[in-house]
Design a protein around this motif. Structure first.
Motif, mmCIF file in Angstrom:
data_model
loop_
_atom_site.group_PDB
_atom_site.id
_atom_site.type_symbol
_atom_site.label_atom_id
_atom_site.label_comp_id
_atom_site.label_asym_id
_atom_site.label_seq_id
_atom_site.Cartn_x
_atom_site.Cartn_y
_atom_site.Cartn_z
ATOM 1 N N GLN A 144 -0.979 1.592 -8.857
ATOM 2 C CA GLN A 144 0.393 2.046 -8.564
ATOM 3 C C GLN A 144 0.624 2.232 -7.069
ATOM 4 O O GLN A 144 1.131 3.256 -6.619
ATOM 5 C CB GLN A 144 0.681 3.327 -9.337
ATOM 6 C CG GLN A 144 0.548 3.091 -10.833
ATOM 7 C CD GLN A 144 1.175 4.179 -11.668
ATOM 8 O OE1 GLN A 144 1.533 5.245 -11.180
ATOM 9 N NE2 GLN A 144 1.310 3.919 -12.951
ATOM 10 N N GLY A 145 0.219 1.247 -6.305
ATOM 11 C CA GLY A 145 0.453 1.277 -4.864
ATOM 12 C C GLY A 145 -0.561 2.092 -4.080
ATOM 13 O O GLY A 145 -0.495 2.143 -2.849
ATOM 14 N N ILE A 146 -1.511 2.738 -4.768
ATOM 15 C CA ILE A 146 -2.524 3.548 -4.080
ATOM 16 C C ILE A 146 -3.804 2.722 -3.963
ATOM 17 O O ILE A 146 -4.287 2.185 -4.965
ATOM 18 C CB ILE A 146 -2.826 4.848 -4.866
ATOM 19 C CG1 ILE A 146 -1.546 5.656 -5.084
ATOM 20 C CG2 ILE A 146 -3.885 5.688 -4.141
ATOM 21 C CD1 ILE A 146 -1.708 6.791 -6.097
ATOM 22 N N PRO A 147 -4.365 2.602 -2.735
ATOM 23 C CA PRO A 147 -5.629 1.871 -2.597
ATOM 24 C C PRO A 147 -6.716 2.521 -3.451
ATOM 25 O O PRO A 147 -6.855 3.745 -3.460
ATOM 26 C CB PRO A 147 -5.962 2.001 -1.109
ATOM 27 C CG PRO A 147 -4.699 2.407 -0.432
ATOM 28 C CD PRO A 147 -3.880 3.133 -1.453
ATOM 29 N N LEU A 148 -7.449 1.693 -4.181
ATOM 30 C CA LEU A 148 -8.481 2.193 -5.089
ATOM 31 C C LEU A 148 -9.780 1.450 -4.815
ATOM 32 O O LEU A 148 -9.802 0.218 -4.765
ATOM 33 C CB LEU A 148 -8.018 1.974 -6.531
ATOM 34 C CG LEU A 148 -8.917 2.498 -7.658
ATOM 35 C CD1 LEU A 148 -8.070 2.838 -8.890
ATOM 36 C CD2 LEU A 148 -10.007 1.512 -8.043
ATOM 37 N N MET A 149 -10.859 2.215 -4.612
ATOM 38 C CA MET A 149 -12.186 1.635 -4.401
ATOM 39 C C MET A 149 -13.065 1.936 -5.612
ATOM 40 O O MET A 149 -13.427 3.091 -5.835
ATOM 41 C CB MET A 149 -12.828 2.210 -3.137
ATOM 42 C CG MET A 149 -14.260 1.707 -2.882
ATOM 43 S SD MET A 149 -14.416 -0.093 -2.673
ATOM 44 C CE MET A 149 -13.758 -0.308 -1.012
#
Length: 192
Positions: A144-149
């Motif tokens: 949802q538009g949030i960078p995820l690692m």
């Protein structure tokens, strides 16, 4: 925000895990954390205390967070499932379906700048992917538009210490991004 979500969860009876749990493990940390860690489900220690990541894997996670120049108080930590699956078995699809809306509400309330998923289930759940974690980890994705690692779960590292190097590489990416966004960290120490 988080308080409303916790109230809505209540004494949750939505799935079969309700019969075996001692405590609901909602999540803990800074309510407006820039960085959120998402794991899969509480284990025995978590079920007993009602806090996420307090057992051996949790102690390793704390070391990982401290190696990033942060403390547990700076971040928010939660799981997809809020109740412990019996014998720490894997989360089942029907349990994820009932519980995931609360994770999504938590993330919406916190509005983190970045998410780190720990292990296969958290990554697959938030990314709507069935790729293996070995393929997902180490590259930025988006939720949802949030960078995820995505990275390996600390419990996996306890069994496979050689994988710590890869996780540290993933966390260094996260640190670079935190720095780029101007998010305060103390000086990072060596990896645990």
């Amino acid at each position: 925000g988080l308080k409303l979500t916790r109230e809505e969860l209540g004494d949750c009876q939505r799935c079969k895990l309700k019969d075996k749990r001692t405590n609901i493990v909602f999540g803990m940390g800074k309510p407006d954390a820039a960085l959120v860690f998402v794991g899969e489900a509480p284990g025995g220690d978590e079920d007993r205390t009602g806090e996420p990541f307090v057992g051996a894997a949790g102690q390793l996670l704390t070391k990982m967070i401290e190696a990033m120049g942060l403390s547990r108080e700076d971040v928010y930590i939660c799981n997809i499932l809020k109740c412990r699956p019996p014998g720490n078995r894997n989360p089942e699809p029907d349990e994820i379906v009932e519980c995931e809306p609360f994770l999504k509400k938590q993330l919406a309330a916190i509005r983190p700048r970045m998410i780190v998923t720990l292990g296969k289930f958290a990554a697959q759940c938030l990314l709507r992917s069935d790729a293996p974690i070995s393929r997902l980890r180490g590259a930025w994705k988006e939720y949802q538009g949030i960078p995820l690692m995505p990275t390996f779960h600390p419990a996996f590292l306890l069994r496979t210490p050689s994988a710590k190097r890869e996780v540290w590489a993933d966390l260094q990416e996260v640190m670079r991004e935190l720095d780029r966004l101007g998010i305060q960290r103390t000086s990072p120490s060596r990896p645990a």
